[in-house]
Design a protein around this motif. Sequence first.
Motif, mmCIF file in Angstrom:
data_model
loop_
_atom_site.group_PDB
_atom_site.id
_atom_site.type_symbol
_atom_site.label_atom_id
_atom_site.label_comp_id
_atom_site.label_asym_id
_atom_site.label_seq_id
_atom_site.Cartn_x
_atom_site.Cartn_y
_atom_site.Cartn_z
ATOM 1 N N GLN A 92 46.558 35.631 9.744
ATOM 2 C CA GLN A 92 47.997 35.671 9.966
ATOM 3 C C GLN A 92 47.654 37.069 10.691
ATOM 4 N N ILE A 93 47.931 38.096 11.881
ATOM 5 C CA ILE A 93 47.858 38.565 12.364
ATOM 6 C C ILE A 93 49.847 39.669 11.774
ATOM 7 N N THR A 94 49.892 40.448 10.999
ATOM 8 C CA THR A 94 51.215 41.145 11.019
ATOM 9 C C THR A 94 50.835 42.430 11.803
ATOM 10 N N PRO A 95 52.055 42.594 12.491
ATOM 11 C CA PRO A 95 51.712 43.208 13.685
ATOM 12 C C PRO A 95 52.013 45.070 13.068
ATOM 13 N N THR A 96 51.939 46.408 13.822
ATOM 14 C CA THR A 96 51.762 47.662 13.039
ATOM 15 C C THR A 96 53.019 48.176 14.765
ATOM 16 N N THR A 97 52.031 48.062 15.350
ATOM 17 C CA THR A 97 52.782 48.654 16.494
ATOM 18 C C THR A 97 52.067 47.785 18.388
ATOM 19 N N ALA A 98 53.550 47.135 18.449
ATOM 20 C CA ALA A 98 52.767 46.466 19.533
ATOM 21 C C ALA A 98 53.321 47.539 21.316
ATOM 22 N N TYR A 99 53.019 47.317 22.511
ATOM 23 C CA TYR A 99 53.258 47.749 23.793
ATOM 24 C C TYR A 99 53.492 47.106 24.676
ATOM 25 N N ALA A 100 54.161 47.204 25.518
ATOM 26 C CA ALA A 100 54.389 46.214 26.691
ATOM 27 C C ALA A 100 54.390 47.158 27.963
ATOM 28 N N PHE A 101 53.613 47.044 28.715
ATOM 29 C CA PHE A 101 53.098 47.912 30.303
ATOM 30 C C PHE A 101 53.747 46.687 31.112
ATOM 31 N N PRO A 102 54.325 47.179 32.624
ATOM 32 C CA PRO A 102 54.537 46.852 33.512
ATOM 33 C C PRO A 102 53.505 46.669 34.626
ATOM 34 N N ALA A 103 53.484 45.332 34.904
ATOM 35 C CA ALA A 103 52.229 44.883 35.437
ATOM 36 C C ALA A 103 52.726 45.096 37.037
#
Length: 175
Positions: free
Chosen positions: A153-164
């Motif tokens: 189980q991966i508990t997020p600390t940081t997430a990113y979204a970059f436009p393609a």
Amino acid sequence: MTQQSPTAQVLPMPGRGTGVTEDARSIEWPDVVRRLRSGGFRWFTSLRPDGHPHTRPVFAVWSESVLFTASKGTARKSRNLDVDGRCSIATEVDGAHVVVEGVASRVVDEETLRQASAAFQDVYGWPTRVAGDELDADYGAPTSGGPPYRIYQITPTTAYAFPANGDFFPTRWTF
């Protein structure tokens, strides 16, 4: 588990050639979650004991507020995660490059294993069943080493979204 409410920050894009259109918008966390709930391969990176990255394609599924991934107990990624749970998962879905950084921990309780099993079925159509503190299956990926699988189980600390394709601003979320 309750849904975490991450804090969003639009990332600055100084310089030429950034490619974001004038009508770009901020991407909202529910849009990222929708992408994380889709199928497809993810790129999973864990850390070897010497600190070097270990990256492999995996199945990973978002369920409530965590990601689940499966791994053979003897696999390098299992051995890595058992020593150091820091990891990341990256994917590209619907015009967004999504990266989730977090900390993985092995799942051994039946309730959470059932949750992971249901998520793998929903997203990938992969039927698994709880067998002790792992998931068993009638089949697995040819490179997986075969069932049974540990679940992390991966508990997020940081997430990113970059436009393609330039239709939203790069965004970082902290949890």
